[in-house]
Design a protein around this motif. Structure first.
Motif, PDB file in Angstrom:
ATOM      1  N   ASP A  38      76.652  15.682  35.339  1.00 24.86           N
ATOM      2  CA  ASP A  38      76.894  17.005  35.309  1.00 24.86           C
ATOM      3  C   ASP A  38      76.311  17.678  36.842  1.00 24.86           C
ATOM      4  O   ASP A  38      76.258  18.868  36.869  1.00 24.86           O
ATOM      5  CB  ASP A  38      76.334  17.696  34.115  1.00 24.86           C
ATOM      6  CG  ASP A  38      74.944  17.764  33.947  1.00 24.86           C
ATOM      7  OD1 ASP A  38      74.207  16.917  34.990  1.00 24.86           O
ATOM      8  OD2 ASP A  38      74.329  18.623  33.461  1.00 24.86           O
ATOM      9  N   ALA A  39      76.537  16.830  37.863  1.00 23.33           N
ATOM     10  CA  ALA A  39      76.224  17.395  39.156  1.00 23.33           C
ATOM     11  C   ALA A  39      77.067  18.655  39.569  1.00 23.33           C
ATOM     12  O   ALA A  39      78.112  18.794  39.291  1.00 23.33           O
ATOM     13  CB  ALA A  39      76.241  16.297  40.047  1.00 23.33           C
ATOM     14  N   ASP A  40      76.413  19.352  40.537  1.00 26.54           N
ATOM     15  CA  ASP A  40      77.298  20.454  41.134  1.00 26.54           C
ATOM     16  C   ASP A  40      77.232  20.359  42.502  1.00 26.54           C
ATOM     17  O   ASP A  40      76.110  20.086  43.105  1.00 26.54           O
ATOM     18  CB  ASP A  40      76.336  21.728  40.615  1.00 26.54           C
ATOM     19  CG  ASP A  40      77.133  22.992  40.822  1.00 26.54           C
ATOM     20  OD1 ASP A  40      77.391  23.233  41.944  1.00 26.54           O
ATOM     21  OD2 ASP A  40      77.524  23.599  39.990  1.00 26.54           O
ATOM     22  N   VAL A  41      78.147  20.817  43.158  1.00 27.40           N
ATOM     23  CA  VAL A  41      78.247  20.694  44.648  1.00 27.40           C
ATOM     24  C   VAL A  41      77.185  21.752  45.376  1.00 27.40           C
ATOM     25  O   VAL A  41      76.998  21.832  46.540  1.00 27.40           O
ATOM     26  CB  VAL A  41      79.866  21.053  45.154  1.00 27.40           C
ATOM     27  CG1 VAL A  41      80.782  19.956  44.606  1.00 27.40           C
ATOM     28  CG2 VAL A  41      80.321  22.479  44.622  1.00 27.40           C
ATOM     29  N   HIS A  42      76.834  22.840  44.819  1.00 26.10           N
ATOM     30  CA  HIS A  42      75.830  23.768  45.239  1.00 26.10           C
ATOM     31  C   HIS A  42      74.637  22.871  45.723  1.00 26.10           C
ATOM     32  O   HIS A  42      74.050  23.262  46.980  1.00 26.10           O
ATOM     33  CB  HIS A  42      75.647  24.916  44.480  1.00 26.10           C
ATOM     34  CG  HIS A  42      74.665  25.790  45.310  1.00 26.10           C
ATOM     35  ND1 HIS A  42      75.078  26.826  46.105  1.00 26.10           N
ATOM     36  CD2 HIS A  42      73.331  26.043  45.041  1.00 26.10           C
ATOM     37  CE1 HIS A  42      74.049  27.334  46.697  1.00 26.10           C
ATOM     38  NE2 HIS A  42      72.886  26.981  46.244  1.00 26.10           N
ATOM     39  N   GLY A  43      74.311  21.826  45.059  1.00 29.44           N
ATOM     40  CA  GLY A  43      73.305  20.923  45.666  1.00 29.44           C
ATOM     41  C   GLY A  43      73.408  20.334  46.821  1.00 29.44           C
ATOM     42  O   GLY A  43      72.448  20.132  47.686  1.00 29.44           O
ATOM     43  N   PHE A  44      74.574  20.212  47.232  1.00 32.25           N
ATOM     44  CA  PHE A  44      74.899  19.616  48.701  1.00 32.25           C
ATOM     45  C   PHE A  44      74.468  20.710  49.669  1.00 32.25           C
ATOM     46  O   PHE A  44      74.052  20.400  50.889  1.00 32.25           O
ATOM     47  CB  PHE A  44      76.409  19.159  48.913  1.00 32.25           C
ATOM     48  CG  PHE A  44      76.702  18.035  48.032  1.00 32.25           C
ATOM     49  CD1 PHE A  44      76.443  16.863  48.556  1.00 32.25           C
ATOM     50  CD2 PHE A  44      77.725  18.149  47.059  1.00 32.25           C
ATOM     51  CE1 PHE A  44      76.722  15.616  47.733  1.00 32.25           C
ATOM     52  CE2 PHE A  44      78.248  17.052  46.420  1.00 32.25           C
ATOM     53  CZ  PHE A  44      77.684  15.707  46.671  1.00 32.25           C
ATOM     54  N   ARG A  45      74.804  21.903  49.469  1.00 34.04           N
ATOM     55  CA  ARG A  45      74.696  23.003  50.624  1.00 34.04           C
ATOM     56  C   ARG A  45      73.054  23.228  50.377  1.00 34.04           C
ATOM     57  O   ARG A  45      72.382  23.341  51.550  1.00 34.04           O
ATOM     58  CB  ARG A  45      75.413  24.226  50.215  1.00 34.04           C
ATOM     59  CG  ARG A  45      77.000  24.160  50.336  1.00 34.04           C
ATOM     60  CD  ARG A  45      77.495  25.346  49.909  1.00 34.04           C
ATOM     61  NE  ARG A  45      77.265  26.606  50.874  1.00 34.04           N
ATOM     62  CZ  ARG A  45      77.909  26.894  51.812  1.00 34.04           C
ATOM     63  NH1 ARG A  45      78.860  26.349  52.171  1.00 34.04           N
ATOM     64  NH2 ARG A  45      77.322  28.270  52.276  1.00 34.04           N
ATOM     65  N   SER A  46      72.337  23.068  49.455  1.00 31.09           N
ATOM     66  CA  SER A  46      71.052  23.357  49.219  1.00 31.09           C
ATOM     67  C   SER A  46      70.129  22.136  50.134  1.00 31.09           C
ATOM     68  O   SER A  46      69.376  22.221  50.643  1.00 31.09           O
ATOM     69  CB  SER A  46      70.534  23.217  47.942  1.00 31.09           C
ATOM     70  OG  SER A  46      69.292  23.561  47.670  1.00 31.09           O
ATOM     71  N   SER A  47      70.556  21.019  49.912  1.00 32.21           N
ATOM     72  CA  SER A  47      69.988  19.634  50.372  1.00 32.21           C
ATOM     73  C   SER A  47      70.223  19.909  51.766  1.00 32.21           C
ATOM     74  O   SER A  47      69.191  19.719  52.562  1.00 32.21           O
ATOM     75  CB  SER A  47      70.672  18.454  49.751  1.00 32.21           C
ATOM     76  OG  SER A  47      70.558  18.365  48.390  1.00 32.21           O
ATOM     77  N   PHE A  48      71.194  20.111  52.278  1.00 26.55           N
ATOM     78  CA  PHE A  48      71.499  20.354  53.665  1.00 26.55           C
ATOM     79  C   PHE A  48      70.558  21.454  54.491  1.00 26.55           C
ATOM     80  O   PHE A  48      70.061  20.919  55.303  1.00 26.55           O
ATOM     81  CB  PHE A  48      73.237  20.572  54.021  1.00 26.55           C
ATOM     82  CG  PHE A  48      73.124  21.131  55.387  1.00 26.55           C
ATOM     83  CD1 PHE A  48      73.302  20.039  56.551  1.00 26.55           C
ATOM     84  CD2 PHE A  48      73.355  22.391  56.063  1.00 26.55           C
ATOM     85  CE1 PHE A  48      73.329  20.447  57.686  1.00 26.55           C
ATOM     86  CE2 PHE A  48      73.526  22.718  57.299  1.00 26.55           C
ATOM     87  CZ  PHE A  48      73.727  21.765  58.221  1.00 26.55           C
ATOM     88  N   ARG A  49      70.718  22.722  53.658  1.00 22.85           N
ATOM     89  CA  ARG A  49      69.863  23.565  54.315  1.00 22.85           C
ATOM     90  C   ARG A  49      68.429  23.269  54.184  1.00 22.85           C
ATOM     91  O   ARG A  49      67.562  23.463  55.326  1.00 22.85           O
ATOM     92  CB  ARG A  49      69.942  24.881  53.467  1.00 22.85           C
ATOM     93  CG  ARG A  49      69.283  26.075  54.312  1.00 22.85           C
ATOM     94  CD  ARG A  49      70.115  26.069  55.750  1.00 22.85           C
ATOM     95  NE  ARG A  49      69.433  27.329  56.445  1.00 22.85           N
ATOM     96  CZ  ARG A  49      68.579  26.885  57.234  1.00 22.85           C
ATOM     97  NH1 ARG A  49      68.055  25.695  57.440  1.00 22.85           N
ATOM     98  NH2 ARG A  49      67.795  27.934  58.086  1.00 22.85           N
ATOM     99  N   THR A  50      67.973  22.652  53.286  1.00 23.73           N
ATOM    100  CA  THR A  50      66.569  22.134  53.325  1.00 23.73           C
ATOM    101  C   THR A  50      66.149  21.069  54.494  1.00 23.73           C
ATOM    102  O   THR A  50      65.158  20.979  54.913  1.00 23.73           O
ATOM    103  CB  THR A  50      65.998  21.464  51.788  1.00 23.73           C
ATOM    104  OG1 THR A  50      66.343  22.485  51.012  1.00 23.73           O
ATOM    105  CG2 THR A  50      64.475  21.007  51.920  1.00 23.73           C
ATOM    106  N   TRP A  51      67.062  20.111  54.511  1.00 20.73           N
ATOM    107  CA  TRP A  51      66.967  19.119  55.610  1.00 20.73           C
ATOM    108  C   TRP A  51      66.957  19.567  56.985  1.00 20.73           C
ATOM    109  O   TRP A  51      66.239  19.303  57.910  1.00 20.73           O
ATOM    110  CB  TRP A  51      68.130  18.178  55.438  1.00 20.73           C
ATOM    111  CG  TRP A  51      68.318  17.166  56.388  1.00 20.73           C
ATOM    112  CD1 TRP A  51      67.453  15.791  56.769  1.00 20.73           C
ATOM    113  CD2 TRP A  51      68.865  17.240  57.754  1.00 20.73           C
ATOM    114  NE1 TRP A  51      67.761  15.296  58.096  1.00 20.73           N
ATOM    115  CE2 TRP A  51      68.770  16.093  58.673  1.00 20.73           C
ATOM    116  CE3 TRP A  51      69.813  18.092  58.082  1.00 20.73           C
ATOM    117  CZ2 TRP A  51      69.392  15.931  59.823  1.00 20.73           C
ATOM    118  CZ3 TRP A  51      70.626  17.927  59.281  1.00 20.73           C
ATOM    119  CH2 TRP A  51      70.163  16.799  59.982  1.00 20.73           C
ATOM    120  N   ALA A  52      67.768  20.605  56.994  1.00 16.52           N
ATOM    121  CA  ALA A  52      68.207  21.264  58.425  1.00 16.52           C
ATOM    122  C   ALA A  52      66.956  21.911  58.840  1.00 16.52           C
ATOM    123  O   ALA A  52      66.429  21.826  59.940  1.00 16.52           O
ATOM    124  CB  ALA A  52      69.111  22.082  58.450  1.00 16.52           C
ATOM    125  N   ALA A  53      66.144  22.700  57.894  1.00 13.73           N
ATOM    126  CA  ALA A  53      65.012  23.362  58.171  1.00 13.73           C
ATOM    127  C   ALA A  53      63.955  22.624  58.584  1.00 13.73           C
ATOM    128  O   ALA A  53      62.912  22.806  59.338  1.00 13.73           O
ATOM    129  CB  ALA A  53      64.711  24.381  57.038  1.00 13.73           C
TER     130      ALA A  53
END
Length: 106
Positions: A38-53
């Motif tokens: 039941d994954a959600d695509v919002h996690g992709f944006r969150s994961s990217f932002r955490t990695w980028a920071a």
């Protein structure tokens, strides 16, 4: 994109049915079918932002612009003339390498 869009500036990378933009639920449905979760695509944006920071070496502004976020107040934005495109391209290349690279052993 120009080779696939006839040069249209408003062409879509992933068009939906009839050339319209994808429905907001399309990616969620595709992700859930592909993973059986039941994954959600919002996690992709969150994961990217955490990695980028924390791991990319990019500035906060580059990371925010890569997510199409508005950066700074009205006055600051009125003076900012660059979209930091070249820096965003480097960031996205690093992200692609990170997500497609080997899984680190811990």
């Amino acid at each position: 994109m120009p080779a696939h869009s006839g040069g249209a500036a408003d062409s879509l990378v992933f068009p939906g049915v009839g050339g319209r933009p994808l429905n907001s639920g399309t990616l969620v449905l595709a992700l859930r079918r592909a993973t059986g979760t039941d994954a959600d695509v919002h996690g992709f944006r969150s994961s990217f932002r955490t990695w980028a920071a924390g791991r990319s070496g990019a500035t906060r502004d580059v990371g925010e612009l890569a997510l199409a976020h508005v950066v700074g107040g009205a006055v600051e934005r009125s003076h900012a003339r660059s979209d930091l495109f070249d820096q965003r391209r480097v960031l996205m290349d690093r992200w692609a390498a990170f997500v497609t690279g080997p899984v680190p052993i811990r």
